[in-house]
Design an enzyme around this catalytic site. Sequence first.
Site, PDB file in Angstrom:
ATOM      1  CE1 TYR A 436       0.806   0.306   4.418  1.00 32.94           C
ATOM      2  CE2 TYR A 436      -1.425  -0.406   4.850  1.00 32.94           C
ATOM      3  CZ  TYR A 436      -0.169  -0.059   5.303  1.00 32.94           C
ATOM      4  OH  TYR A 436       0.083  -0.077   6.640  1.00 32.94           O
ATOM      5  CD  GLU A 437       0.497   6.197   0.756  1.00 39.67           C
ATOM      6  OE1 GLU A 437      -0.633   6.034   1.216  1.00 39.67           O
ATOM      7  OE2 GLU A 437       0.747   6.976  -0.174  1.00 39.67           O
ATOM      8  N   GLY A 438       1.617   2.886  -2.595  1.00 41.04           N
ATOM      9  CA  GLY A 438       2.537   2.751  -3.732  1.00 41.04           C
ATOM     10  C   GLY A 438       3.446   1.555  -3.516  1.00 41.04           C
TER      11      GLY A 438
END
Length: 591
Positions: A436-438
């Site tokens: 998550y978050e890239g």
Amino acid sequence: MTDYNAPIKDMRFAIRELAGLDEILQLGAFEGVDNDTVDQVVEEAATFAREVLAPLNVPGDRAACRVKDGAVEVADGFAEAYQQFVENGWQTLAASPDFDGMGLPYAVAIATFEMWQSANMSFSLCPMLTGGAVSAIDAHATEDIKKIYLPKLVTGEWSGTMVLTEPQAGSDLAAVTTRAVPEGDHYRITGNKIYITWGDHPMTENVIHLVLARLQGAPEGIRGISMFLVPKFLVNEDGSPGERNDVYPTSVEHKMGIHASPTCVLNFGDAGGAIGYLVGEENKGMASMFTMMNLARIEVGVQGLAVSERAYELARAYALDRVQGNAPGEKGRVTIIHHADVRRMLLMMKSQIEAMRGAAYSAGALLDVVRHSADSDEREVANTRMALLTPIIKGWLSEVAQEVTSLGVQIHGGMGFVEETGAAQHMRDARILPIYEGTTGIQALDFVGRKILHDEGRAMNSLLADMRATASATADVEKLADFAPLLGDAIENLETAVNWLISKAPDDPNTPGAASVNLLMLAGTVVGGWQMARAALVVCNDTNEYDKTFRDAKLNTARFYCEQILPRAAAYSRAAMAPTATVMNMPADHF
Ligand SMILES: Cc1cc2nc3c(=O)[nH]c(=O)nc-3n(C[C@H](O)[C@H](O)[C@H](O)COP(=O)(O)OP(=O)(O)OC[C@H]3O[C@@H](n4cnc5c(N)ncnc54)[C@H](O)[C@@H]3O)c2cc1C
């Protein structure tokens, strides 16, 4: 098994010596804050993490969040713990005093984030996202919006979310289709969002969503996305939550880890459109969201550090207790900490944790300079360094957390694989961090594309120069004579690969992508070695204030990092520079 004792000594060391607390306190924004205040905050945070958050970690893992009657139910004890978190003022630590924040340096707050995340990652995602929402609203919203929402978000009385992902739009946010239609002073938002962390819950009286959506007629792709603030409850004139807005959770995901963090499917506008307010300019939503995302990327890195620390503490306690086999020079059966290979594994964990802490806390200190320095040149330099380090902190720390939490399981032997000890939970919880978050792939593309190629390696060359200065400083200290060549070689491996990238990228558009993750891991490994060398220099200085046990352990741990982790730099560098053709030439149906 559920105990958590924050590594306060090493945290203080990292805040003071690596993040440079004294210089931060000179910035002029932290009147009344001194070393004693910081020590007190760290002690009290450690107590809160140990006594309130840590005991909920295993029960939270075993409970399931669920949606009932259009609302999310969370694990037992979480709402009460959250209440205490807010009442103690923990959410306000680094927030501006303009909104009743405590206004402490971010370099100090980051240590408390580490503690919350070590103690209970699921819980701590909620305040983490709220902090990100505060920074985005503060930077981009109108004064009217700030006045209504910031005071409640800063204290944590309301929580914030980050609402980007849709089924067809994950890494590729250009594919977002959620719609926004203007209506008077607001917009009507309609769409379906997935994977929204703490997207609904009963712990706060309102939940404030920051949502990416597209206006009618907006340009295709990333340049046609805007950001909207969508409250769960519309806010009355007197600031109290009023009518329910048209945004509802329809389900929560069943996941591999962070079970107590509700990951929601959210529907906007099933009954005519959720009311939302524009934050920032129309079609410039990605720029506004990046304020939140960049902070979250640093903090996801800190989550990697935090869960690694917790896994290490558990493994160390087990290694000191478990009796198995004999060891050279020891009488009778021994605890497994006497075995060379178990010691190696513990040092792999400890040395990478301390390297990660140094890297994360010093990156956090840059944010203080960016926010508070009176000198615009100094702000600019700090901002450029921070931008370069952000994908490294997110990508490298979250990947190292996989190795460290897996070693935590390995040290437990079979007891690591069964759930009883808790080692497996840390490994399961850690697995989301490179996603998550890239994802790591996306961080690595940002690193090679925007952060190296875009400025022709200038920011990287400045970092290389700083690292080289540290390597030569170690050469002047007798006890550290062996550090200089090890660190020097690793820096050269990085420099060679960066120069190779800059020269090759123009010839082949696939080169940056094929080399990117190896380059990111290479940079992280070397930055970690740099931080460990800086730490070793401090404890070798005769005037330092640290006790002998701490100094000896730090020096040995730093030496281990140089001897056993830094050699990876050569392999990453070679792999990064391997021919792109081998990666790209095989047709998809040959896989
Ligand atoms: C527990 C959890 C919590 C989450 N919380 C939130 C939240 O609060 N808010 C929110 O908006 N989202 C949230 N997400 C979504 C998360 O950010 C996405 O899952 C993530 O960005 C990846 O998108 P995806 O799952 O669609 O994977 P995809 O984008 O389909 O990626 C699949 C694979 O392809 C690779 N890939 C994709 N594109 C490229 C490319 N251009 N170059 C190279 N490789 C590529 C990826 O690296 C990955 O390995 C959460 C997800 C989970 C699982």
